[in-house]
Design a protein around this motif. Sequence first.
Motif, PDB file in Angstrom:
ATOM      1  N   GLY A   1      -4.315  -5.623 -10.933  1.00 33.92           N
ATOM      2  CA  GLY A   1      -4.322  -6.244 -12.171  1.00 33.92           C
ATOM      3  C   GLY A   1      -5.427  -7.357 -11.064  1.00 33.92           C
ATOM      4  O   GLY A   1      -4.730  -7.735  -9.924  1.00 33.92           O
ATOM      5  N   SER A   2      -6.893  -7.889 -11.265  1.00 33.33           N
ATOM      6  CA  SER A   2      -7.204  -8.600 -10.495  1.00 33.33           C
ATOM      7  C   SER A   2      -7.929 -10.027 -11.380  1.00 33.33           C
ATOM      8  O   SER A   2      -8.790  -9.515 -11.671  1.00 33.33           O
ATOM      9  CB  SER A   2      -8.282  -7.840  -9.598  1.00 33.33           C
ATOM     10  N   GLY A   3      -7.732 -10.821 -10.771  1.00 35.51           N
ATOM     11  CA  GLY A   3      -8.093 -12.666 -10.666  1.00 35.51           C
ATOM     12  C   GLY A   3      -7.362 -13.290 -10.427  1.00 35.51           C
ATOM     13  O   GLY A   3      -5.641 -13.382  -9.905  1.00 35.51           O
ATOM     14  N   SER A   4      -8.319 -14.252 -11.965  1.00 35.39           N
ATOM     15  CA  SER A   4      -7.788 -15.840 -11.278  1.00 35.39           C
ATOM     16  C   SER A   4      -6.625 -16.132 -12.190  1.00 35.39           C
ATOM     17  O   SER A   4      -5.173 -16.895 -11.869  1.00 35.39           O
ATOM     18  CB  SER A   4      -8.235 -16.996 -11.662  1.00 35.39           C
ATOM     19  N   LYS A   5      -5.018 -15.222 -12.315  1.00 33.76           N
ATOM     20  CA  LYS A   5      -4.328 -15.647 -13.318  1.00 33.76           C
ATOM     21  C   LYS A   5      -2.647 -14.381 -12.080  1.00 33.76           C
ATOM     22  O   LYS A   5      -1.583 -13.950 -12.842  1.00 33.76           O
ATOM     23  CB  LYS A   5      -4.104 -14.982 -14.557  1.00 33.76           C
ATOM     24  N   GLY A   6      -3.430 -13.529 -11.229  1.00 31.66           N
ATOM     25  CA  GLY A   6      -2.641 -12.492 -10.492  1.00 31.66           C
ATOM     26  C   GLY A   6      -3.482 -11.334  -9.674  1.00 31.66           C
ATOM     27  O   GLY A   6      -4.363 -10.804 -10.927  1.00 31.66           O
ATOM     28  N   ASN A   7      -3.142 -10.809  -8.928  1.00 32.34           N
ATOM     29  CA  ASN A   7      -3.653 -10.023  -8.018  1.00 32.34           C
ATOM     30  C   ASN A   7      -2.870  -9.048  -7.259  1.00 32.34           C
ATOM     31  O   ASN A   7      -1.892  -9.506  -6.371  1.00 32.34           O
ATOM     32  CB  ASN A   7      -4.464 -10.866  -6.912  1.00 32.34           C
ATOM     33  N   ALA A   8      -2.939  -7.901  -7.435  1.00 29.85           N
ATOM     34  CA  ALA A   8      -1.965  -7.365  -6.604  1.00 29.85           C
ATOM     35  C   ALA A   8      -2.865  -5.932  -6.473  1.00 29.85           C
ATOM     36  O   ALA A   8      -3.244  -5.154  -7.646  1.00 29.85           O
ATOM     37  CB  ALA A   8      -0.632  -6.835  -6.953  1.00 29.85           C
ATOM     38  N   THR A   9      -2.694  -4.978  -4.821  1.00 30.72           N
ATOM     39  CA  THR A   9      -3.314  -3.794  -5.080  1.00 30.72           C
ATOM     40  C   THR A   9      -1.966  -3.598  -3.810  1.00 30.72           C
ATOM     41  O   THR A   9      -1.354  -3.191  -3.268  1.00 30.72           O
ATOM     42  CB  THR A   9      -4.511  -4.188  -4.231  1.00 30.72           C
ATOM     43  N   LEU A  10      -1.865  -2.112  -4.580  1.00 29.24           N
ATOM     44  CA  LEU A  10      -1.189  -0.826  -4.199  1.00 29.24           C
ATOM     45  C   LEU A  10      -2.015   0.094  -3.733  1.00 29.24           C
ATOM     46  O   LEU A  10      -3.169   0.563  -4.044  1.00 29.24           O
ATOM     47  CB  LEU A  10       0.000   0.183  -5.200  1.00 29.24           C
ATOM     48  N   VAL A  11      -1.675   0.548  -2.109  1.00 30.00           N
ATOM     49  CA  VAL A  11      -2.505   1.609  -0.712  1.00 30.00           C
ATOM     50  C   VAL A  11      -1.609   2.524  -0.503  1.00 30.00           C
ATOM     51  O   VAL A  11      -0.389   2.165  -0.270  1.00 30.00           O
ATOM     52  CB  VAL A  11      -3.054   0.998  -0.058  1.00 30.00           C
ATOM     53  N   THR A  12      -2.009   3.791  -0.617  1.00 27.89           N
ATOM     54  CA  THR A  12      -0.999   5.146  -0.490  1.00 27.89           C
ATOM     55  C   THR A  12      -1.825   5.778   0.565  1.00 27.89           C
ATOM     56  O   THR A  12      -2.826   5.722   0.687  1.00 27.89           O
ATOM     57  CB  THR A  12      -0.086   5.888  -1.851  1.00 27.89           C
ATOM     58  N   SER A  13      -0.876   5.813   1.983  1.00 24.64           N
ATOM     59  CA  SER A  13      -1.447   7.553   2.610  1.00 24.64           C
ATOM     60  C   SER A  13       0.157   8.771   2.507  1.00 24.64           C
ATOM     61  O   SER A  13       0.454   8.379   1.769  1.00 24.64           O
ATOM     62  CB  SER A  13      -1.455   6.852   4.026  1.00 24.64           C
ATOM     63  N   ALA A  14      -0.512   9.392   3.365  1.00 22.38           N
ATOM     64  CA  ALA A  14       0.659  10.461   3.265  1.00 22.38           C
ATOM     65  C   ALA A  14       2.214  10.460   3.368  1.00 22.38           C
ATOM     66  O   ALA A  14       3.453  10.518   2.923  1.00 22.38           O
ATOM     67  CB  ALA A  14       0.292  11.461   4.276  1.00 22.38           C
ATOM     68  N   GLU A  15       2.011   9.264   4.163  1.00 19.20           N
ATOM     69  CA  GLU A  15       3.554   8.877   4.619  1.00 19.20           C
ATOM     70  C   GLU A  15       4.160   7.517   4.160  1.00 19.20           C
ATOM     71  O   GLU A  15       5.401   6.648   4.090  1.00 19.20           O
ATOM     72  CB  GLU A  15       3.715   8.956   6.351  1.00 19.20           C
ATOM     73  N   CYS A  16       3.401   6.089   3.690  1.00 18.93           N
ATOM     74  CA  CYS A  16       3.366   4.828   3.346  1.00 18.93           C
ATOM     75  C   CYS A  16       2.230   4.460   2.292  1.00 18.93           C
ATOM     76  O   CYS A  16       1.596   5.083   1.704  1.00 18.93           O
ATOM     77  CB  CYS A  16       2.650   4.130   4.819  1.00 18.93           C
ATOM     78  N   ARG A  17       3.761   2.908   1.359  1.00 16.57           N
ATOM     79  CA  ARG A  17       2.575   2.815   0.205  1.00 16.57           C
ATOM     80  C   ARG A  17       3.363   1.537   0.947  1.00 16.57           C
ATOM     81  O   ARG A  17       4.744   0.883   0.730  1.00 16.57           O
ATOM     82  CB  ARG A  17       3.714   3.358  -0.795  1.00 16.57           C
ATOM     83  N   VAL A  18       2.190   0.518   0.512  1.00 17.17           N
ATOM     84  CA  VAL A  18       2.734  -0.918   0.783  1.00 17.17           C
ATOM     85  C   VAL A  18       1.285  -1.855  -0.476  1.00 17.17           C
ATOM     86  O   VAL A  18       0.855  -1.198  -1.592  1.00 17.17           O
ATOM     87  CB  VAL A  18       1.302  -1.263   2.020  1.00 17.17           C
ATOM     88  N   LEU A  19       2.065  -2.687  -0.530  1.00 21.31           N
ATOM     89  CA  LEU A  19       1.269  -3.667  -1.926  1.00 21.31           C
ATOM     90  C   LEU A  19       0.600  -4.570  -1.143  1.00 21.31           C
ATOM     91  O   LEU A  19       1.498  -4.973   0.061  1.00 21.31           O
ATOM     92  CB  LEU A  19       2.862  -3.781  -3.519  1.00 21.31           C
TER      93      LEU A  19
END
Length: 262
Positions: free
Chosen positions: A9-27
């Motif tokens: 979700g992205s905008g003035s009411k909230g933002n978060a991006t999930l990024v994943t690789s073979a071994e890792c997941r970060v928010l």
Amino acid sequence: MPLSFASLGSGSKGNATLVTSAECRVLVDCGFSLKDIEARLARLDVSPNELDALLITHEHIDHVRGAAALARRYDLPVYATPGTWLKSGLKKLARVSMIAPEQHFSIKDMDIDVVTVPHDARQPVQFILGAGGCHLGLLTDLGHVTSHVLERYRHCDALVLECNHDRDMLQRGPYPPSLKRRVGGHWGHLSNEQAAELIKGIGTEHLQCVVAAHLSDKNNLAELAFEALVPLLGDDTHRLVVADQMHGAGWQSLSRRHAPCS
């Protein structure tokens, strides 16, 4: 795929991006309540227990609303600059790693570069994340495009890029004059036109995908952001995705060869 990502979700009411690789997941950022972020992760078939870390760009509420609660509930390490840590609700967390602008570090197989940006926060940064030979540039919440930003993001394979407002809509819109000056100023947010200039500045040779993000619900329209950016991508509509506040943008996967988002 060596690197995949999705906007929750992205905008003035909230933002978060999930990024994943073979071994890792970060928010990256958590601008939604704990209950909401859990539901948004579930839409992507991801449990918070699978996350390796939470990265924070800056302390504004639409980026940190649920960060402390998520970190406590799931014992997540949090990475933030000292300025962000001081101004946010992260000070009582047990697992906070201080990061510095222009620092490089790694989490498992994911390489992370911390990039300085101009924004009206205490010590704001953005991130370039890499794995498997691919690099994703996250670039929202900056008031203008600096030569430093152009240089750092020049070789990214994908961008999550702020298209906060259309200049005419902002000037005609409901915001008071002081807020219009703040949003459109040097320390506020990028317009569609500024986002387009950034893409021109870094070139499109490496760009597999652009996600237009952080659109204002009062001062922009998805079609205006699309019209501003897609001509720079050879009118290839598969290379441009517009993230919205409610649903974000689904999984995008990068590969070492030049290919559109999938």
